[in-house]
Design an enzyme around this catalytic site. Sequence first.
Site, short mmCIF file in Angstrom:
data_model
loop_
_atom_site.label_atom_id
_atom_site.label_comp_id
_atom_site.label_asym_id
_atom_site.label_seq_id
_atom_site.Cartn_x
_atom_site.Cartn_y
_atom_site.Cartn_z
N ASN A 156 5.19 -2.60 -15.04
CA ASN A 156 6.46 -2.46 -14.33
C ASN A 156 6.15 -2.57 -12.84
O ASN A 156 5.59 -1.66 -12.25
CB ASN A 156 7.08 -1.10 -14.67
CG ASN A 156 8.33 -0.82 -13.85
OD1 ASN A 156 8.84 -1.71 -13.15
ND2 ASN A 156 8.82 0.41 -13.93
N TRP A 157 6.50 -3.71 -12.29
CA TRP A 157 6.15 -3.97 -10.89
C TRP A 157 7.08 -3.25 -9.90
O TRP A 157 6.84 -3.29 -8.70
CB TRP A 157 6.17 -5.49 -10.61
CG TRP A 157 5.13 -6.26 -11.37
CD1 TRP A 157 4.17 -5.75 -12.21
CD2 TRP A 157 4.93 -7.68 -11.36
NE1 TRP A 157 3.40 -6.76 -12.72
CE2 TRP A 157 3.84 -7.96 -12.22
CE3 TRP A 157 5.57 -8.75 -10.72
CZ2 TRP A 157 3.39 -9.26 -12.44
CZ3 TRP A 157 5.13 -10.04 -10.94
CH2 TRP A 157 4.04 -10.29 -11.80
N LYS A 158 8.14 -2.67 -10.44
CA LYS A 158 9.12 -1.95 -9.59
C LYS A 158 9.57 -2.85 -8.42
O LYS A 158 9.67 -4.06 -8.60
CB LYS A 158 8.53 -0.61 -9.12
CG LYS A 158 8.00 0.20 -10.32
CD LYS A 158 7.70 1.63 -10.02
CE LYS A 158 7.22 2.32 -11.29
NZ LYS A 158 6.98 3.75 -11.12
N HIS A 201 14.77 3.79 -17.02
CA HIS A 201 13.57 4.22 -16.30
C HIS A 201 13.92 5.45 -15.46
O HIS A 201 15.03 5.56 -14.93
CB HIS A 201 13.04 3.09 -15.40
CG HIS A 201 11.70 3.43 -14.83
ND1 HIS A 201 11.57 4.21 -13.70
CD2 HIS A 201 10.46 3.15 -15.25
CE1 HIS A 201 10.27 4.39 -13.47
NE2 HIS A 201 9.57 3.75 -14.39
N GLU A 224 13.27 6.30 -12.55
CA GLU A 224 13.75 6.06 -11.18
C GLU A 224 15.22 5.67 -11.19
O GLU A 224 15.96 5.95 -10.24
CB GLU A 224 12.86 5.00 -10.50
CG GLU A 224 11.53 5.61 -10.09
CD GLU A 224 10.33 4.71 -10.27
OE1 GLU A 224 10.47 3.48 -10.31
OE2 GLU A 224 9.20 5.26 -10.39
N GLU A 275 7.63 8.67 -20.36
CA GLU A 275 7.11 8.71 -18.99
C GLU A 275 7.49 10.05 -18.36
O GLU A 275 8.60 10.19 -17.82
CB GLU A 275 7.73 7.57 -18.17
CG GLU A 275 7.40 6.20 -18.70
CD GLU A 275 7.45 5.14 -17.61
OE1 GLU A 275 6.41 4.51 -17.39
OE2 GLU A 275 8.50 4.98 -16.96
N GLY A 308 3.51 7.80 -10.52
CA GLY A 308 3.17 7.53 -9.12
C GLY A 308 2.49 8.70 -8.42
O GLY A 308 2.34 8.70 -7.20
N SER A 356 0.93 7.12 -14.16
CA SER A 356 -0.44 7.07 -13.61
C SER A 356 -1.47 6.59 -14.63
O SER A 356 -2.61 7.07 -14.65
CB SER A 356 -0.84 8.42 -13.01
OG SER A 356 0.03 8.77 -11.95
N GLY A 388 2.70 1.28 -13.95
CA GLY A 388 3.34 0.99 -12.67
C GLY A 388 2.32 0.46 -11.67
O GLY A 388 1.92 -0.70 -11.72
N GLY A 389 1.86 1.32 -10.78
CA GLY A 389 0.98 0.93 -9.68
C GLY A 389 -0.20 0.05 -10.09
O GLY A 389 -0.46 -0.97 -9.45
P1 13P Z 1 2.75 4.60 -12.24
O1 13P Z 1 1.83 3.95 -13.23
O2 13P Z 1 2.68 4.01 -10.88
O3 13P Z 1 2.61 6.10 -12.26
O4 13P Z 1 4.26 4.29 -12.76
C1 13P Z 1 4.59 4.52 -14.06
C2 13P Z 1 5.93 3.93 -14.33
O5 13P Z 1 6.92 4.40 -13.83
C3 13P Z 1 5.98 2.74 -15.18
O6 13P Z 1 7.30 2.42 -15.53
#
Ligand code: 13P
Length: 253
Positions: free
Chosen positions: A9-11, A97, A99, A169, A175, A215, A236-237
């Site tokens: 997930n590149w956000k 998600h 967020e 999640e 994050g 993470s 994510g990251g």
């Molecule tokens: P991180 O891997 O950056 O913690 O993000 C997880 C996430 O929200 C994937 O959708």
Amino acid sequence: MRKPFVAGNWKMNTDTHTSVDLSKRIATGSSDVAGHSVTIAVCPPFTYLQSVTKALSASHIAVGAQDVYFESNGAFTGEISPFMLKDIGCTYVLCGHSERRHVIGETDDLINKKVTAAIAGGLLPILCVGELLSERDAGQTEQVVSQQLKKGLAGLSYEKASAVAIAYEPVWAIGTGRTATPQQAQEVHDFIRMLLAQMYDDQLTDEIRILYGGSAKPDNAEDLMSQDDVDGLLVGGASLNADDFLSIIRAAV
Ligand code: 13P
């Protein structure tokens, strides 16, 4: 046997050049396993979906969107429909998600409409669920996850629900560098599978993939994936770095 599933997930990251470059590096580095040993998907921002689907057209890496609207067309300024995502070659879509739940304010009811519309439009939703730190500390993890799961899948038949993957999640792990321990992830994944067994039948429960997100990194991916009910990772990251994402894919195979 559930095939492992690793999704990035590149956000709200990348640009025209980096989205294509990252896609190509991931495709090259995973060509021996992509599709048959592990399902791989990347979820770029809307603006780069088309260039990424093009860059990945000769690979076995699927493309997903990070969100979708529940109407198929019409006067919904700024929104994107399942039809439009399908039209440009998307396979998956993230729904709910954290967020979007906690920053944008999406409700379970809205998320359920999105999941339902995504399936009707031929997309495979990844329904994200997970508790806040305050909810975990208050012992409410199961209650929160149960409500998000049941409301997210409300009204879906067995056939339709089988199109869905679940991503657990925990919000406190996203994050933050603070990953859930493999045991913490397993406990909640097992709980989710038990809920699915109550809602549907055992076959769906055995088939549906439950991903962990929060993470996930090259150095914890294997431990997380070693748990019985952790079928994949939503990253994510670490998915923004081709080498890290490829290491995570390797750990999942
Ligand atoms: P991180 O891997 O950056 O913690 O993000 C997880 C996430 O929200 C994937 O959708």
